[in-house]
Scaffold this motif. Sequence first.
Motif: not given
Lengths: 523, 523
Positions: A5-32
Amino acid sequence: MPLPPGLSAADFDNVCRELRSVVGEQWVVTADEKVASYHDPYFPGTGGQHLPSGAVLPASVEEIRAVLGIANRVRLPLWSVSLGRNYAYGGGAPCLDGSMVLDLKRMQGIEVNEQLAYAIVEPGVTFFQLYRHIQDKKYRLWISCPAPGWGSVLGNTLERGIGYTPHGDHAGQQCGMEVVLANGDVIRTGMGAMTDNPAWPLYRYSYGPSLDGLFMQSNLGVVTKIGVWLMPEPEMYSPVDIGVDREEDIVALIDTLRPLRLDGTIPTATIANWMRIVATQTTRAQWYDGKDAMPPGAIEKLKKTMRIPHWGLRFGLYGPIKVVDEKFKIVQKAFSSTGNARIARARYPRGAKIAPHHQAAAGIPDVELMPLNWMGGTGAHIECPPVVPMIGAQAYELYRERTALFASYGFDHYSGFTTTTPRTFFNTGSIIFDRSDPEMTGRARELSAALIRDAAKSRLGGYRGHISEMDLIAEQFDFNRHAAMRTYELLKDAMDPEGILSPGKQGIWPKALRTARREGERK
Amino acid sequence: MPLPPGLSAADFDNVCRELRSVVGEQWVVTADEKVASYHDPYFPGTGGQHLPSGAVLPASVEEIRAVLGIANRVRLPLWSVSLGRNYAYGGGAPCLDGSMVLDLKRMQGIEVNEQLAYAIVEPGVTFFQLYRHIQDKKYRLWISCPAPGWGSVLGNTLERGIGYTPHGDHAGQQCGMEVVLANGDVIRTGMGAMTDNPAWPLYRYSYGPSLDGLFMQSNLGVVTKIGVWLMPEPEMYSPVDIGVDREEDIVALIDTLRPLRLDGTIPTATIANWMRIVATQTTRAQWYDGKDAMPPGAIEKLKKTMRIPHWGLRFGLYGPIKVVDEKFKIVQKAFSSTGNARIARARYPRGAKIAPHHQAAAGIPDVELMPLNWMGGTGAHIECPPVVPMIGAQAYELYRERTALFASYGFDHYSGFTTTTPRTFFNTGSIIFDRSDPEMTGRARELSAALIRDAAKSRLGGYRGHISEMDLIAEQFDFNRHAAMRTYELLKDAMDPEGILSPGKQGIWPKALRTARREGERK
């Protein structure tokens, strides 16, 4: 997939990028297709609700803290799961659409102490893993587990799940917690509030208030470790089965059980009705082809042919051989005057091979799921067991009401009364349905809500419930115009002001998401 | 009498007038001699601290709410007590000078259910009253109580007090609470969050987080009712006494006890040292006239003359006669190889008259106080029992350390290890002193602080403590730079923003009263 809620697709992409920098690339799951693995497997058809936006899988407390920092900044709702195996209650799916699943399955620390009979486990540890760990080390300890062993020990305990040994009240055997609060602070409860205090997993209280209860069925923190008390392997385990033939015999069965449960002769016990006894061995189609609930005649024919009682009471006796044998004599004498009770027992001295159907009450995990084939098709079930006083007449009246309600929605009544605490039952009334049939799925859902409302008319409340019904169940807790909920909300606002942790869990919503109606009640 | 902080004498008069209009003229106490009854009877000489400004005695939840309304408006600190009999921990005296005692002794509701073995009690109900209520009604139920029966059941339970029956962990038998929050809201916990839910005193968890723990050893609310589980009268009660002669025999005694405690053969048990065994029957002056601690030779002479062991282990066996007799055989066999153990037992079938020294473990309240005459003069004692893992070698090491510490302050070591939970002891090390002797009182106080610091060096923490040491004990809980205290303070600020409820209780202070040092740690 929905967006948070409240996040655009671009916002969410940015958040996921930040999260990946914390947990590592493969540990953020967004593929349907990967995110779909977090959907409720038993309720795919809940109107397109309860869909996560993705998942993030931290491997440590430090990573969790970093994830919470990001989530607080952008108000990203995180739905915490240990393994997401909370089947019949929602699996790994969130209350709020677009929540990101905070999946803790990578955290798999286990420590077991044989001398003092405890384990400390992280969220990703399954009952199987804990069991195997103990077997590998040859510790003389038993765990308690629900019938299927693939769930999280920590997750099950926090949801106040149950097992079938004397330690079957899993929340009651929890001792010591480590929790990451929404503000990133890491606390240890009880004696763990002192660094390296050895009594952390041994003594369940604190100096000062006890915080552990706050994190059960809760969205006030992320639990990363719990202590669990284990049971020393007994000299003998003797499972007992008692069957009675008539529906009304449950009154005497319960009233005979109660004093033996209260004085400790009998620990955790379960009373199963005919359908729960038989549903692993047959399907409805073999006995009845009507669309309505099976009529009494068909049930009687099934019972006779399958040679099963109307009610089966099962429990274990545990301890030194002579104590167990004395206890069995007491049990035998007490139930001999109960209806036309048939009493059977087995005796397993330490080291004996335990028959598969006696393993659950010996804490041996199984892969078995609920018997979901009753209606054919793709089996599923949903639950909201009310907490029922251990009084025969009250339980029988409730059972009859619920049987009628099941029938009015075209379902057979699968019922069990499990006593993990000495004065109450959880009355599981499992709605078993074919989830590939949308009409039947809709009916199952309506019945589930009707059961919750009906229990509340008898002033009984659910101990747990499906994500789609968490608000409905919470609403029934109406003392002093929902004073408990007002207090939960007061705590929620103080402990998680941005409302990032599991919004909606057990009906507790952060301020921004409370409905006008609910705000009106706050007063 | 001191005034409440921030209030002038005229302000306080006005507040008292308002309070009188709520509770009635005679239920606001300000006369010096009456207020003095709330002073700590065992520590009158704590430097003129811990003095209340007065007391207010509401008779109902509605009156409590009105009192809280006034207190919030003028920031009047209220020190809640049930009966104020928290002897050795401060009696009815407050942490903060000038607090008004909120004395709940007028609330004396009792309800007992025999069939489901529970009571619901209000704060003013003593163990005596509950016991007599059950006797009068001829219910076949036992309570659990500390040795003296004049304390509050509710107060003792909230402080996590203990008794000597299988229900000796009083907090562990609590089920369901009614609490008035600082904001005046009245909540019921657990199933009580639903109006008229019969499982309120039967099922100890909630739908959602459990709040009960928040109100134990706490200043987050005023508890006005609790449910307490009772024990069905057993067919037989068989108290067992086991004595061993040498100090070092405690190692084997504990290591033999542990597996029997863990597997449920033995419930609550207490190990008393020579002084705890003998202090009811004699005084120190009969054996030694030095100012220092009694030397080993004098102790040995006392033991020999009085025919007492160095350690006495006492517990009860409870249940059906044959089960109890089998359990006794197991106990006998296990302890036969422990030092030169002497084992004695009594057998009390249901209805038998129980000898006075066996009554505590049968839940029969007594008027007996602690044996305080050891040092002569006006006897008093102070306590801060650490929570100790049930491991023989660890307990023995701690005992020796503490004996040396007692001796270095000139005191004999009165010690007991009580196991109300299966994996730990409370190690009472009672400092018995003559409170009419200011020098000795000062030494007692110094020793008490030294014991707290010494336990923390072994990474052990107190389960409870005296009002004058609540901060010191809290300081020892240092995990993650006192994260538990930060969390308590977060909750305190949210639930009691004006800081009116029992400031300083268990080291938890409202925002306005936190010291700079403590604020520095918050970070």
